[in-house]
Design a protein around this motif. Sequence first.
Motif, short mmCIF file in Angstrom:
data_model
loop_
_atom_site.label_atom_id
_atom_site.label_comp_id
_atom_site.label_asym_id
_atom_site.label_seq_id
_atom_site.Cartn_x
_atom_site.Cartn_y
_atom_site.Cartn_z
N GLU A 14 -63.56 17.04 -18.31
CA GLU A 14 -62.47 17.99 -18.25
C GLU A 14 -61.21 17.31 -18.77
O GLU A 14 -60.88 16.21 -18.36
CB GLU A 14 -62.25 18.48 -16.82
CG GLU A 14 -63.32 19.41 -16.36
CD GLU A 14 -62.92 20.15 -15.09
OE1 GLU A 14 -61.71 20.20 -14.80
OE2 GLU A 14 -63.81 20.65 -14.42
N ASN A 159 -62.09 27.86 -20.58
CA ASN A 159 -62.55 27.67 -21.97
C ASN A 159 -61.63 28.31 -22.98
O ASN A 159 -61.62 27.91 -24.15
CB ASN A 159 -63.97 28.21 -22.13
CG ASN A 159 -64.98 27.38 -21.37
OD1 ASN A 159 -64.72 26.24 -21.00
ND2 ASN A 159 -66.13 27.96 -21.11
N ILE A 162 -59.02 25.86 -24.75
CA ILE A 162 -59.46 24.79 -25.65
C ILE A 162 -59.10 25.23 -27.06
O ILE A 162 -59.64 26.21 -27.56
CB ILE A 162 -60.96 24.52 -25.51
CG1 ILE A 162 -61.28 24.10 -24.08
CG2 ILE A 162 -61.39 23.45 -26.52
CD1 ILE A 162 -62.75 23.99 -23.79
#
Length: 164
Positions: A14, A159, A162
Motif C-alpha cells: 500500500e 484503487n 492510483i
Amino acid sequence: MATQKMVLELEEFEEEYSLVAIHCSVASHKMAFILNKRLNTRLTRRPIDLEFSNRGLEVTFPLYQYDDNQSYTSYYLIGNACHSQAAQLQSSGGLFNDQSDTSQVTTFLIPEFRKADYFLKVESDLELIPLDQMVSELNQVNEVVTAYQVEPDRIKSKNNLIFD
C-alpha cells in the motif's frame, strides 16, 4: 521421493499518502491556481486526465500534478465528480418512431465522499509535510467552503486513487 512445496506470501503493498477533501464550487483550473498561490506549488494539468469505464460510460476526471524534487513529494489535485450524458434509446415498435433521450449521469471518483468536490493527494517519502498547516491554509481561502483530512483506510475505492 518427497515433494516440497514452497509458498510465497506477498505482503499487500500500500502506497503511503495523505488525502485532503476540499469542498468548493470553482472550476478545476481555478482550484489549481488557488492551490499554487496559497501552498506555493506548481500544479499543472496532466496531458491525459484520469479515465476509466463505469457502467458502460467513459468517465474522465481532471488531474493536476506537481512533483517537488527537493522534498521528494508529489501533489495531485483530482476532481471528484464527472457529469456525463447517457443516451437512452426508446423503441415505440414502429419502423421510424424510435426516440433517443439523454440523461445526466454523475459519477464520483470516491463515492464515499460525494459532497467533496476535489481531493488533494500528497505522496511523500519523508514525513516532513505539515498537513495540518496545509488544511488550515486551505480553510482560509474565500472560495473554499471547507477542507479536511481524510483517512485513506476509510475509503473503499482506493484503487481509483492510483494515477500511474
